[in-house]
Scaffold this active site. Structure first.
Site, PDB file in Angstrom:
ATOM      1  N   HIS A  20       0.833  -1.205   0.000  1.00 15.25           N
ATOM      2  CA  HIS A  20       0.000   0.000   0.000  1.00 15.25           C
ATOM      3  C   HIS A  20       0.869   1.256   0.000  1.00 15.25           C
ATOM      4  O   HIS A  20       0.680   2.163  -0.820  1.00 15.25           O
ATOM      5  CB  HIS A  20      -0.914  -0.040   1.234  1.00 15.25           C
ATOM      6  CG  HIS A  20      -1.793   1.150   1.427  1.00 15.25           C
ATOM      7  ND1 HIS A  20      -3.144   1.144   1.139  1.00 15.25           N
ATOM      8  CD2 HIS A  20      -1.523   2.402   1.892  1.00 15.25           C
ATOM      9  CE1 HIS A  20      -3.653   2.331   1.416  1.00 15.25           C
ATOM     10  NE2 HIS A  20      -2.692   3.125   1.877  1.00 15.25           N
ATOM     11  N   GLU A  21       1.836   1.314   0.893  1.00 16.17           N
ATOM     12  CA  GLU A  21       2.672   2.521   0.983  1.00 16.17           C
ATOM     13  C   GLU A  21       3.580   2.676  -0.228  1.00 16.17           C
ATOM     14  O   GLU A  21       3.778   3.786  -0.730  1.00 16.17           O
ATOM     15  CB  GLU A  21       3.506   2.502   2.273  1.00 16.17           C
ATOM     16  CG  GLU A  21       2.706   2.410   3.570  1.00 16.17           C
ATOM     17  CD  GLU A  21       1.638   3.476   3.732  1.00 16.17           C
ATOM     18  OE1 GLU A  21       1.742   4.546   3.106  1.00 16.17           O
ATOM     19  OE2 GLU A  21       0.673   3.226   4.482  1.00 16.17           O
ATOM     20  N   HIS A  77       1.613   4.204  -2.933  1.00 12.05           N
ATOM     21  CA  HIS A  77       1.542   5.667  -2.798  1.00 12.05           C
ATOM     22  C   HIS A  77       2.800   6.303  -3.401  1.00 12.05           C
ATOM     23  O   HIS A  77       2.727   7.289  -4.128  1.00 12.05           O
ATOM     24  CB  HIS A  77       1.468   6.086  -1.329  1.00 12.05           C
ATOM     25  CG  HIS A  77       0.110   5.996  -0.703  1.00 12.05           C
ATOM     26  ND1 HIS A  77      -1.050   6.404  -1.333  1.00 12.05           N
ATOM     27  CD2 HIS A  77      -0.271   5.586   0.542  1.00 12.05           C
ATOM     28  CE1 HIS A  77      -2.074   6.229  -0.509  1.00 12.05           C
ATOM     29  NE2 HIS A  77      -1.636   5.739   0.627  1.00 12.05           N
ATOM     30  N   HIS A 126      -5.640   7.010  -2.585  1.00 12.86           N
ATOM     31  CA  HIS A 126      -6.590   6.033  -2.047  1.00 12.86           C
ATOM     32  C   HIS A 126      -7.754   5.854  -3.016  1.00 12.86           C
ATOM     33  O   HIS A 126      -8.268   6.838  -3.557  1.00 12.86           O
ATOM     34  CB  HIS A 126      -7.112   6.504  -0.689  1.00 12.86           C
ATOM     35  CG  HIS A 126      -6.073   6.451   0.379  1.00 12.86           C
ATOM     36  ND1 HIS A 126      -5.793   7.505   1.208  1.00 12.86           N
ATOM     37  CD2 HIS A 126      -5.212   5.451   0.724  1.00 12.86           C
ATOM     38  CE1 HIS A 126      -4.814   7.143   2.037  1.00 12.86           C
ATOM     39  NE2 HIS A 126      -4.444   5.928   1.756  1.00 12.86           N
ATOM     40  N   TYR A 141      -9.781   2.307   1.654  1.00 16.81           N
ATOM     41  CA  TYR A 141      -9.968   2.252   3.108  1.00 16.81           C
ATOM     42  C   TYR A 141     -11.072   1.247   3.456  1.00 16.81           C
ATOM     43  O   TYR A 141     -11.934   0.950   2.638  1.00 16.81           O
ATOM     44  CB  TYR A 141     -10.444   3.612   3.633  1.00 16.81           C
ATOM     45  CG  TYR A 141      -9.368   4.620   3.989  1.00 16.81           C
ATOM     46  CD1 TYR A 141      -8.026   4.418   3.697  1.00 16.81           C
ATOM     47  CD2 TYR A 141      -9.728   5.791   4.644  1.00 16.81           C
ATOM     48  CE1 TYR A 141      -7.068   5.367   4.036  1.00 16.81           C
ATOM     49  CE2 TYR A 141      -8.776   6.745   4.983  1.00 16.81           C
ATOM     50  CZ  TYR A 141      -7.444   6.523   4.677  1.00 16.81           C
ATOM     51  OH  TYR A 141      -6.522   7.468   5.025  1.00 16.81           O
TER      52      TYR A 141
END
Ligand SMILES: *C1O[C@H](CO)[C@@H](O)[C@H](O)[C@H]1NC(C)=O
Ligand SMILES: *[C@@H]1O[C@H](CO)[C@@H](O)[C@H](O)[C@H]1NC(C)=O
Ligand SMILES: *[C@@H]1O[C@H](CO)[C@@H](O)[C@H](O)[C@H]1NC(C)=O
Ligand SMILES: *[C@@H]1O[C@H](CO)[C@@H](O)[C@H](O)[C@H]1NC(C)=O
Ligand SMILES: *[C@@H]1O[C@H](CO)[C@@H](O)[C@H](O)[C@H]1NC(C)=O
Ligand SMILES: [Zn+2]
Length: 275
Positions: free
Chosen positions: A173-174, A177, A183, A229
């Site tokens: 996930h990071e 980014h 998101h 999320y």
């Protein structure tokens, strides 16, 4: 026991002040292993009687940390220009140089490198140990799991706190980014796919739910994205959803197991990977 009565009085006054409103939310340092949870809060209801203050613990909520760092010098939307992406080399591979803090154990590092290998196996992204490159990510054990959006130039921090962030899905996930992905629930057309329940979102967290001017690359909304999320992210009330899929509220969101097929497709589209 030997507490100065003036001190206890001032604590009492402080508690009276906050007991009138909602439960007090105390962040817990512990993190759970479940991929979509990176922070827990304890809701504490404070009741006051004439003689004492008692703390009654409410339910613990699981919240996802707002994990995007927006550089002060650049608007994140600027990342939609190619300036904020990593460069593809003449072999059609995209090198993302990295360094890793010496605070990690060899197990931590193998978890990080295994998460990187998913990108290597399915896309043209190549996380490579930095030699002398100007632009690179610095993976550090800071206070939380977070990243800048896209390539910002020079050294850029990606934080994986040792206790709570060194998990396959969170790392993916990071890193995603850092490749330039927002998101999923903030993408431009999200209102057709999810309902945001603003009444349960604290004002100071509202920015985590703002629609972004995203480039969706002709891919459909992905409830299964690693960038989505979960349903109760940042909720002010235990059990109340801040994000509800529509029309089917039972659709799962917030997985942190692995990059989805669409996550992979988008990386390949964005970076022009030939796979
Ligand atoms: C994420 O949280 C939701 C809601 O609490 C839960 O149902 C789901 O199993 C969790 N997903 C993972 C991957 O842990
Ligand atoms: C492109 O990157 C790959 C992966 O790091 C590397 O093996 C290759 O030598 C690079 N190609 C050029 C032309 O720099
Ligand atoms: C990527 O491929 C290598 C070589 O086949 C394999 O060892 C590794 O487990 C794969 N990584 C993931 C995350 O699937
Ligand atoms: C890195 O080192 C190589 C080989 O020494 C050199 O050709 C290249 O210009 C250097 N790159 C930077 C950004 O300093
Ligand atoms: C999306 O699809 C439209 C029509 O099929 C096409 O014109 C456009 O170039 C596509 N955009 C991207 C980013 O693939
Ligand atoms: Zn995030």
């Amino acid at each position: 026991d030997n507490m100065d009565p003036r001190a206890s009085l001032s604590i009492l006054v402080l508690l009276v002040g906050i007991s009138l409103a909602n439960p007090v939310r105390i962040p817990l340092k512990g993190f759970t292993k479940s991929g979509n949870i990176s922070k827990m809060w304890l809701n504490v209801h404070i009741f006051l009687s004439s003689k004492y203050v008692s703390l009654i613990t409410g339910s613990a909520e699981h919240l996802i940390e707002g994990d995007l760092v927006f550089p002060k010098t650049k608007n994140a939307l600027y990342c939609l220009n190619n300036n904020c992406f990593w460069k593809r080399n003449s072999s059609n591979l995209v090198e993302v140089p990295y360094i890793v803090s010496s605070e990690y154990s060899s197990t931590d590092i193998s978890v990080i490198q295994n998460a990187m290998s998913t990108f290597h196996n399915k896309t043209c992204i190549r996380f490579i140990p930095r030699s002398n490159q100007t632009d690179y990510i610095s993976i550090e054990n800071k206070d939380g799991c977070y990243s800048y959006l896209g390539r910002i130039g020079g050294k850029q921090l990606v934080s994986f706190k040792r206790t709570g962030c060194v998990y396959h899905g969170i790392i993916q996930h990071e890193l995603n980014h850092a490749l330039g992905f927002y998101h999923e629930h903030t993408r431009s057309d999200r209102d057709q796919y999810v309902k945001i329940n603003w009444e349960y979102i604290p004002t100071e967290k509202a920015s985590n739910f703002q629609i972004r001017n995203t480039n969706n690359q002709n891919t459909t909304y992905d409830y299964g994205s690693i960038m989505h999320y979960g349903k109760i992210a940042f909720t002010t009330q235990a059990g109340k959803e801040t994000i509800t899929p529509i029309p089917d509220a039972t659709v799962a969101i917030g997985q942190r197991q692995d990059l989805s097929k669409l996550d992979i497709l988008r990386i390949n589209k964005l970076y022009g990977c030939v796979v």
